[in-house]
Scaffold this motif. Structure first.
Motif, PDB file in Angstrom:
ATOM      1  N   ASP A  49     -46.582 -26.313  16.588  1.00 36.61           N
ATOM      2  CA  ASP A  49     -47.820 -26.427  17.353  1.00 36.61           C
ATOM      3  C   ASP A  49     -47.946 -27.762  18.069  1.00 36.61           C
ATOM      4  O   ASP A  49     -48.788 -27.921  18.948  1.00 36.61           O
ATOM      5  N   TYR A  50     -47.109 -28.719  17.705  1.00 37.89           N
ATOM      6  CA  TYR A  50     -47.230 -30.074  18.242  1.00 37.89           C
ATOM      7  C   TYR A  50     -46.250 -30.388  19.371  1.00 37.89           C
ATOM      8  O   TYR A  50     -46.358 -31.433  19.990  1.00 37.89           O
ATOM      9  N   ASP A 120     -46.586 -33.177  12.331  1.00 37.60           N
ATOM     10  CA  ASP A 120     -46.607 -33.514  13.750  1.00 37.60           C
ATOM     11  C   ASP A 120     -45.505 -34.545  14.012  1.00 37.60           C
ATOM     12  O   ASP A 120     -45.000 -35.183  13.084  1.00 37.60           O
TER      13      ASP A 120
END
Length: 150
Positions: A49-50, A120
């Motif tokens: 997602d990062y 992340d």
């Protein structure tokens, strides 16, 4: 399947200093592949997602799914946070200078390095360090062992 073989060799967790040496693999950059987060999907299983790529693994990936560092070691950053032998200390003030594990400080918490499949890119850096209590287990944690040569 047969029984696993046993060996008389001695194995141990890496010290935090040894772990960082392995993670840097001779580089002076944030990650052994460079400063950029863009290499993450080639070299590390981190949080998709990062970054603007998908590494193909929602959780942990099989060992060796990503390119190794220049030392030939796989999954040094990402996949699972790796326990080290060191007790937690908030700074390096007073740390051993010989690469050995720091066995003083808050030994109920141990140093974790490397980030995990959910991290992340800021956590997937050679210098980033964290801690957790030793009684906890979860899918984010794992370990790398070293063989002691005599």
């Amino acid at each position: 399947m047969g029984c696993p073989q046993q060996t008389s060799a001695r194995y141990r967790l890496l010290s935090e200093a040894e772990w960082e040496y392995v993670a840097r693999a001779g580089s002076r950059t944030a990650r052994y592949w460079g400063e950029s987060e863009s290499g993450q999907c080639r070299y590390a299983n981190g949080g998709d997602d990062y970054v603007s790529c998908s590494d193909g693994h929602q959780y942990t990936a099989p060992v060796g799914s990503f390119a190794p560092n220049v030392f030939g070691l796989y999954d040094v950053l990402g996949n699972v946070w790796e326990w080290t032998q060191d007790c937690w200390n908030g700074s390096y003030s007073g740390a051993p200078t010989d690469g050995s594990a720091w066995q003083a400080g808050d030994c109920g918490r141990r140093v974790l390095r490397g980030g995990s499949w959910g991290s992340d890119p800021g956590n997937l850096r050679s210098a980033f360090r964290s801690w957790f209590t030793t009684v906890n287990r979860n899918t984010y944690f794992g370990f790398r062992v070293a063989r002691t040569l005599n």
